[in-house]
Design an enzyme around this catalytic site. Structure first.
Site, short mmCIF file in Angstrom:
data_model
loop_
_atom_site.label_atom_id
_atom_site.label_comp_id
_atom_site.label_asym_id
_atom_site.label_seq_id
_atom_site.Cartn_x
_atom_site.Cartn_y
_atom_site.Cartn_z
N LYS A 1 -52.59 -42.46 8.45
CA LYS A 1 -53.55 -43.46 8.98
C LYS A 1 -54.84 -43.45 8.17
O LYS A 1 -55.36 -44.50 7.82
CB LYS A 1 -53.89 -43.16 10.45
CG LYS A 1 -52.72 -43.25 11.41
CD LYS A 1 -53.17 -43.13 12.87
CE LYS A 1 -53.76 -41.80 13.24
NZ LYS A 1 -52.81 -40.66 13.19
N ARG B 1 -56.26 -43.19 21.63
CA ARG B 1 -55.17 -42.23 21.63
C ARG B 1 -54.60 -42.05 23.04
O ARG B 1 -53.66 -41.27 23.21
CB ARG B 1 -55.67 -40.88 21.15
CG ARG B 1 -55.36 -40.58 19.67
CD ARG B 1 -56.06 -39.28 19.34
NE ARG B 1 -55.51 -38.49 18.30
CZ ARG B 1 -56.02 -38.42 17.07
NH1 ARG B 1 -57.00 -39.20 16.71
NH2 ARG B 1 -55.51 -37.59 16.21
N ARG C 1 -51.42 -29.65 3.64
CA ARG C 1 -52.75 -30.13 3.22
C ARG C 1 -53.71 -28.97 2.96
O ARG C 1 -53.70 -27.97 3.69
CB ARG C 1 -53.36 -31.03 4.31
CG ARG C 1 -52.57 -32.27 4.56
CD ARG C 1 -53.38 -33.36 5.20
NE ARG C 1 -53.87 -33.06 6.52
CZ ARG C 1 -54.19 -33.99 7.41
NH1 ARG C 1 -54.05 -35.26 7.11
NH2 ARG C 1 -54.64 -33.66 8.60
N ARG D 1 -57.15 -26.81 7.03
CA ARG D 1 -57.90 -27.16 8.25
C ARG D 1 -57.31 -26.38 9.42
O ARG D 1 -56.08 -26.23 9.50
CB ARG D 1 -57.70 -28.67 8.53
CG ARG D 1 -58.92 -29.51 8.30
CD ARG D 1 -58.57 -30.99 8.30
NE ARG D 1 -58.07 -31.49 9.58
CZ ARG D 1 -57.77 -32.77 9.82
NH1 ARG D 1 -57.93 -33.67 8.86
NH2 ARG D 1 -57.32 -33.17 10.99
N ARG E 1 -50.16 -30.83 18.21
CA ARG E 1 -50.68 -32.20 18.00
C ARG E 1 -49.56 -33.23 18.13
O ARG E 1 -49.76 -34.31 18.67
CB ARG E 1 -51.34 -32.31 16.63
CG ARG E 1 -52.69 -31.62 16.57
CD ARG E 1 -53.13 -31.39 15.15
NE ARG E 1 -53.55 -32.59 14.46
CZ ARG E 1 -53.69 -32.67 13.14
NH1 ARG E 1 -53.42 -31.65 12.37
NH2 ARG E 1 -54.09 -33.80 12.59
P1 AMP Z 1 -57.59 -36.73 13.49
O1 AMP Z 1 -58.35 -36.41 12.25
O2 AMP Z 1 -57.54 -38.18 13.81
O3 AMP Z 1 -56.22 -36.08 13.52
O4 AMP Z 1 -58.41 -36.07 14.71
C1 AMP Z 1 -58.70 -34.69 14.73
C2 AMP Z 1 -58.94 -34.25 16.17
O5 AMP Z 1 -60.08 -34.95 16.71
C3 AMP Z 1 -57.82 -34.52 17.15
O6 AMP Z 1 -56.79 -33.56 17.10
C4 AMP Z 1 -58.58 -34.50 18.47
O7 AMP Z 1 -58.91 -33.17 18.85
C5 AMP Z 1 -59.88 -35.20 18.10
N1 AMP Z 1 -59.76 -36.67 18.28
C6 AMP Z 1 -59.80 -37.63 17.32
N2 AMP Z 1 -59.67 -38.86 17.84
C7 AMP Z 1 -59.54 -38.68 19.17
C8 AMP Z 1 -59.35 -39.57 20.27
N3 AMP Z 1 -59.25 -40.91 20.08
N4 AMP Z 1 -59.25 -39.04 21.51
C9 AMP Z 1 -59.37 -37.71 21.72
N5 AMP Z 1 -59.51 -36.81 20.73
C10 AMP Z 1 -59.60 -37.29 19.46
#
Ligand code: AMP
Length: 209
Positions: free
Chosen positions: A13, A88, A122, A155, A166
């Site tokens: 994404k 989400r 990664r 990370r 996740r």
């Molecule tokens: P990402 O980089 O999009 O995978 O996001 C990293 C982390 O940020 C996720 O695993 C969540 O802990 C938090 N996060 C990001 N976007 C959301 C969302 N829309 N709702 C809740 N938690 C989020």
């Protein structure tokens, strides 16, 4: 254009949203990036979400929606935006529909074995933030940044344990949005198992650009 990139962690994404931002000239809003910025700056929000994120769990809807609302209120988002990683959950999608309409929801799809390979491979440089991948974009010297030689890190939420969590969280909380947006007539499926150039071509076709 008002777009959402939907799909499991590791589907690409962020990469596709960045390329689409360059194509359309609309801001790319990644909630994961916004949270990570807060964590690295040690803001009150960052302190609250740090452990939640490290474990790969979702930040509560209220905090997430408030952060997105504030970002969408900025003038650069008035003509369009690309949301990456938001919504989400169904309540987040409902809140978003109270704030704005949408033109497309791009649902990126990829088998989970490939997602695990992409995420756990990664690496990033803590000095210059360059990103690498042990299979798809390895550094010249194993484990070291090409630019400054710093030891590369993973990370916290890309550890195998966090990645599995996740993906489970995605299936339980986020996947229902696929049906939700389909019902609202906004969903466009995109095969994201191919290499990035091919995936981006499919996206351009959907967007007619
Ligand atoms: P990402 O980089 O999009 O995978 O996001 C990293 C982390 O940020 C996720 O695993 C969540 O802990 C938090 N996060 C990001 N976007 C959301 C969302 N829309 N709702 C809740 N938690 C989020």
């Amino acid at each position: 254009m008002r777009l959402i990139f939907l799909g499991p962690p590791g589907v690409g994404k962020g990469t596709m949203a960045t390329r689409t931002k360059d194509l359309l000239g609309t801001p790319h809003i990644s909630t994961g990036e916004l949270f990570r910025e807060n964590v690295s700056k040690g803001t009150p929000l960052g302190i609250k979400v740090k452990t939640i994120m490290e474990r790969g769990n979702l930040v509560p809807d209220e905090m997430t929606v408030a952060m997105v609302k504030e970002r969408l209120d900025k003038p650069d988002a008035s003509d369009g935006f690309i949301l990456d990683g938001f919504p989400r959950t169904i309540p987040q999608a409902e809140s978003l529909s109270d704030i704005t309409g949408l033109d497309f929801v791009l649902n990126l799809q990829c088998p989970s074995e490939e997602l695990i390979k992409r995420l756990t491979g990664r690496r990033f440089c803590p000095t210059c933030n360059r990103t690498y991948h042990i299979h798809y974009m390895p550094p010249k010297t194993e484990g070291r940044c090409d630019a400054d030689g710093t030891e590369l890190l993973t990370r916290d939420d890309d550890s195998l344990e966090a990645v599995k969590n996740r993906l489970e969280v995605y299936t339980k909380s986020t996947e229902p949005l696929v049906h939700w947006y389909q019902k609202h007539g906004l969903l466009q499926n995109v095969d994201a198992s191919a290499a990035p150039d091919g995936v981006f071509e499919s996206i351009r076709k959907v967007l007619n650009r």
